[in-house]
Enzyme design. Structure first.
Site: not given
Ligand code: COA
Length: 324
Positions: A251, A281, A115
Site C-alpha cells: 500500500h 495515497n 485503504c
Molecule cells: N507540513 C509541514 N509541517 C507539518 C505538516 C505539513 N504538511 N503536517 C504536520 N506538520 C508538523 C506538525 O504540526 C508537527 O509540528 P510540531 O512538531 O511543531 O508539533 C511536525 O510537523 C511533526 O509532526 P509529526 O506528526 O510528528 O510528523 P510525523 O513524522 O509523524 O509525520 C505523517 C506525519 C502524517 C507524515 C506520518 O505520521 C504518517 O505518515 N503517518 C501515517 C499516515 C498514513 O499513512 N495514513 C493513512 C494510512 S492508510
C-alpha cells in the site's frame, strides 16, 4: 481433481489528468516540499476534475485490464470493487461500472475496507473462484479520496490522491493466488475515520462535515507493527520463505512504512514497487495502481511471486501472496 487457482490475466489503471505537486500545496497550506518528501516520500498526486468520479476512473481501469486479459465484459461473472468513496450511496459503484462496461447480469458489489479495499476485494474474489462459483472476475480498487480532504489541514491534505486500478482474475490450474489474509480491528476507529454519514447524520460544516480525521503518528506506529506480523502470517499461509518473493507491492501511503516492511522481509528496495512519490495515497486504488505500473513497465514478469499488502481505516489490514 486439480486445484483451481485464481490467476491474474490482465491489469489496468487510471489516473485523473490533473497533477498537483508539493510546490502547488505550498501555496495553499503552511507546508514545504522538503517536509512532505522527507516524511512521506510523496512528490505529487493526481486529483480528479470537478464531476470526475470514482466510477469514471474505475471504468477506465477496468477496460484496460479487460483488454490486457483479452476478456470481454460480457464474459465476467463477478465484479468486486473496493472503495470508500462511492459515486453515490446506492447503487454500488460496482453496479454503475458493470452497466458502463456492458457486463449486465453478473454479480456486482462494493467492499468498504478503507485503504485495504482492493486487497479485501481480491481475497473475496479468490474465494469465489476457488469454490468454483466464478470463472472470470473483475476486481477493482478505485477512489476519489481527495473529495474527503480538508484543504486547510496540512496534516492530512498533503497525503492523498485519486486513482484506480483493476485486475481480471480467471480460474486456472496454474497458480495463481496462493494465500490471502484479511483482518480488521474496529477498536482503532478513533485513529483514522470520517465522522459523518447517512445514518449517523451530516454536520452543518464545510463539505457537510465530510473530512478525514487522522492521528498520523499513532497510525504510523500501528501500521508498521501490524504489517510486520501480517508478512509472517502470509508467508506461513502460503508455505513460502521470504526469499521466494520476487516483488513486494505494498500500500502506497508512506515511503517510511514501506521501507520498514521491506526491511522485515530482508528485501532490498530494488524489489519493492514504489509509486507513492507520483500518486500519493490513493487508498483502495494504491495497490492495483502500483501493480499495473510494475507490469506495464516490465518490472513484474510472468512466473514471479508477488506479495501485496495494505493497511487502512478500521483498522483493516490485508495481504495476498500470488504468482503473476
Ligand atoms: N507540513 C509541514 N509541517 C507539518 C505538516 C505539513 N504538511 N503536517 C504536520 N506538520 C508538523 C506538525 O504540526 C508537527 O509540528 P510540531 O512538531 O511543531 O508539533 C511536525 O510537523 C511533526 O509532526 P509529526 O506528526 O510528528 O510528523 P510525523 O513524522 O509523524 O509525520 C505523517 C506525519 C502524517 C507524515 C506520518 O505520521 C504518517 O505518515 N503517518 C501515517 C499516515 C498514513 O499513512 N495514513 C493513512 C494510512 S492508510
Amino acid at each position: 481433481m486439480a486445484q483451481i487457482y485464481a490467476r491474474i490475466t490482465g491489469t489496468g489503471s487510471a489516473l485523473p489528468e490533473r497533477v498537483v505537486t508539493n510546490a502547488d500545496l505550498e501555496k495553499i497550506v503552511d507546508t514545504s516540499d522538503e517536509w512532505i518528501r522527507t516524511r512521506t516520500g510523496i512528490q505529487q498526486r493526481h486529483i480528479a476534475a470537478d464531476g470526475e468520479t470514482t466510477g469514471d476512473l474505475a471504468t477506465l481501469a477496468a477496460q484496460r485490464a479487460l483488454e490486457a486479459a483479452g476478456v470481454k465484459a460480457s464474459e465476467l461473472d463477478l465484479i468486486v470493487l473496493g472503495t470508500t468513496t462511492p459515486d453515490i450511496i446506492f447503487p454500488s459503484t460496482a453496479c454503475l461500472v458493470q452497466h458502463r462496461l456492458g457486463a449486465n447480469g453478473c454479480a456486482a458489489f462494493d467492499v468498504n475496507a478503507a485503504c485495504s479495499g482492493f486487497v479485501y476485494a481480491l481475497g473475496v474474489a479468490d474465494k469465489f473462484i476457488r469454490s468454483g462459483q466464478s470463472k472470470k472476475v473483475l476486481v477493482i480498487g478505485a477512489e476519489t479520496l481527495t473529495r474527503m480532504v480538508d484543504w486547510n489541514e496540512r496534516e492530512t491534505c498533503v497525503l492523498f490522491g485519486d486513482g484506480a486500478g483493476a485486475v481480471v482474475l480467471e480460474a486456472s490450474e496454474e497458480p495463481g493466488i496462493f494465500a490471502t489474509c484479511l483482518h480488521a480491528d474496529g477498536g482503532f476507529k478513533h485513529l483514522l475515520y470520517n465522522p459523518v454519514g447517512v445514518s449517523a447524520g451530516f454536520k452543518d460544516e464545510p463539505n457537510h462535515g465530510v473530512r478525514i480525521n487522522m492521528s498520523g503518528r499513532e497510525v504510523f506506529k500501528v501500521a508498521v507493527k501490524t504489517l510486520d506480523s501480517l508478512v509472517d502470517e502470509t508467508l506461513q499461509a502460503a508455505g513460502m520463505e521470504a526469499s521466494q518473493i520476487d516483488w513486494l507491492i505494498p500500500h502506497q501511503a508512506n515511503l517510511r512504512i514501506i521501507e520498514a516492511t521491506a526491511k522485515r522481509l530482508n528485501m532490498p528496495m530494488e524489489q519493492v514497487i514504489v509509486t507513492v512519490d507520483k500518486h500519493a495515497n490513493t487508498s483502495s486504488g494504491s495497490v492495483p495502481l502500483a501493480l499495473d505500473f510494475a507490469v506495464r513497465s516490465g518490472k513484474v514478469k510472468r512466473g514471479q511471486n508477488l506479495l501485496l499488502e495494505a493497511f487502512g481505516g478500521g483498522f483493516t489490514w490485508a495481504s495476498a501472496l500470488l504468482r503473476y
